[in-house]
Design an enzyme around this catalytic site. Sequence first.
Site, PDB file in Angstrom:
ATOM      1  N   HIS A 143       0.837  -1.193   0.000  1.00 61.11           N
ATOM      2  CA  HIS A 143       0.000   0.000   0.000  1.00 61.11           C
ATOM      3  C   HIS A 143       0.876   1.248   0.000  1.00 61.11           C
ATOM      4  CE1 HIS A 143      -2.641   3.021   2.227  1.00 61.11           C
ATOM      5  NE2 HIS A 143      -3.168   2.888   1.031  1.00 61.11           N
ATOM      6  N   HIS A 167      -8.378   8.116  -3.627  1.00 57.29           N
ATOM      7  CA  HIS A 167      -8.891   6.756  -3.773  1.00 57.29           C
ATOM      8  C   HIS A 167     -10.141   6.702  -4.646  1.00 57.29           C
ATOM      9  CE1 HIS A 167      -6.423   6.412  -0.092  1.00 57.29           C
ATOM     10  NE2 HIS A 167      -6.223   5.185  -0.479  1.00 57.29           N
ATOM     11  N   ARG A 241     -20.359  11.786  21.840  1.00 53.13           N
ATOM     12  CA  ARG A 241     -20.489  12.064  23.271  1.00 53.13           C
ATOM     13  C   ARG A 241     -21.905  11.722  23.719  1.00 53.13           C
ATOM     14  NH1 ARG A 241     -20.569  11.888  28.141  1.00 53.13           N
ATOM     15  NH2 ARG A 241     -20.137  13.631  29.571  1.00 53.13           N
ATOM     16  N   CYS A 291     -16.741  19.263  22.467  1.00 53.20           N
ATOM     17  CA  CYS A 291     -17.107  18.905  23.828  1.00 53.20           C
ATOM     18  C   CYS A 291     -16.478  19.892  24.810  1.00 53.20           C
ATOM     19  CB  CYS A 291     -16.657  17.483  24.132  1.00 53.20           C
ATOM     20  SG  CYS A 291     -17.099  16.931  25.795  1.00 53.20           S
ATOM     21  N   TYR A 429     -21.150  21.352  33.677  1.00 56.36           N
ATOM     22  CA  TYR A 429     -20.755  22.257  32.590  1.00 56.36           C
ATOM     23  C   TYR A 429     -20.643  23.701  33.081  1.00 56.36           C
ATOM     24  CZ  TYR A 429     -21.669  18.139  29.834  1.00 56.36           C
ATOM     25  OH  TYR A 429     -21.640  16.859  29.342  1.00 56.36           O
TER      26      TYR A 429
END
Length: 574
Positions: A143, A167, A241, A291, A429
């Site tokens: 490859h 590809h 998440r 996140c 948070y």
Amino acid sequence: MYSRILINPFHKGCVIFSKCLTRKPPANSSWVRTLSQGTQSSNSHDFHEKDGHGNARRLTITGLGAITLAGLYYYYKKNIPTVWAHEKKESEVNTVAREPGSFVDGLPVYTSDDVAKHRDESTGIWISYKSGVYDITPFIKIHPGGDTILLGAGGSVEPFWSLYAIHQQPGILALMEEYRIGNLTKGEEHLAMANMDDPYANDPRRHPALVVRTKKPFNAETPGFLLVESFITPTDIFYVRHHFPVPDVDPSSESYSLEVVGLDEKDSLNLNLDQLKTAYAPHTVTAVLQCTGNRRSEMNRVKPTKGLEWGQGAIGNAVWKGARLRDVLLAVGVTDSDENENWHVRFDGLDTDPTSAPYAISIPLTKAMDPRGDVILAYEMNGEQLTRDHGFPLRVIIPGTTGARWVKWLTRIEVSKNECESHWQQFDYKSFNPSTEWDKVDFSTAPAIQEMPVTSVVCDPHDGEKVKLKDGKLNLRGYAWSGGGRGIVRVDVSVDLGKTWHVAQLIDSVKVSKQWAWTRWQANLPVQTKETEVWVRAVDSSYNTQPEGMEHLWNMRGVLAVGYHKIKVSVDEN
């Protein structure tokens, strides 16, 4: 095909025939006995065992061979036009029937579980592409891209081929088909692994390239070097998440609808997905989803925090499409009045905790109603229907804010004078100063995180990697982003612990405002030492920049880890 069937035996026959002329077969050879019986008299059946009869043997074989060759020549000459016609016709049929990755009748059928069991040379390395299954074990060593091909081992190569677009060429697709061993089970991507004893058993299948942080609930990030391969992060390797099991929603059934409630419950709507799509004009926005705890692992080096051990890959950039939230809220009587300035919009998801309480969170109404805020109710991601992992059938997209606000599997929206009272809004948070500990924290003293601060990361090479220099220079690539729609105006890189700084090249176009997407950057810097520590920082359009050390940002929850990104690399001199 037909010409190959004729030519190959013809060619092999010539080779075998020529060998017969120079090689003496063993005495007990059955084909020699048969030949001798068919061409010699009964009293000379042992001619092949006597040296004196060698010439007779050669003449006999030569004569029989000449007759055989003549017959093959005559047959081939007579039938060659038909052969070519058949081959051309079959080739045309195969071009249609064997389009790379299509389902091919007659081949074995494998499940994704079968493919996932083949990830190294001991088991064979299998991949899937669309409906095709391929054993690429023999191809690994040749490859051109080296071991990067192993990223797809045991799974689909499609997300990587959207990164490495070379590809997507007919020649390469045709080459891949040479390694075809079967088909992927039809429609398997929609199948669930049903097991009622496990609440997570119905979760969707994930790509093996994702770096898994927890399996139940599933949380995983994108390998850093893949993030900078493309401006848009492919959906299959986009970070995931979750807090709870993934809901399995049938949007065509009467059981699913979106409830939208204004200040007066009389002003409410119930919309199914089709109604939302037809009643409101679609809007597209390219935006980063990150996140709140991205890069927490770096903060943990200072002192342990509570949360997932995220590296730098809990972030991605995607194209989202859906209805503007503003348009939907206007339909339930919400206005741009100054009286509404301190109101909130609550979002409920279908994912629930063990007490059946939904994941719920809120944002300021001013953000939801901002014509330039680009908040949408998305049903598409990267040009395709949302996947289950990313909120199918509907999620809210709130550009410039932390991912915790982007509620998935959206089922209810409510306008309220008060902020959402859920655990996720009131007791998570949020960030506190480095001296605040869990046993003394008062969550009511800190606002919920909304807009995210500026950050930047070196994605390639990774920390601890051995690198090869090119012309004495170290090649660096990464991403930079800031919340609130603030564009990146500069990325600075240092390879001498901040004594001198170099300005990196910004790869992607940047706007000063409404810059919801990231920009990737690159730099080629001279390096003289065998071991080098690289520092990177970004500057946004408000001239906010990253602080130097994580120790000054440390907080018990490990959120907003946006200090300088620092990695160490060594030079490979071989």
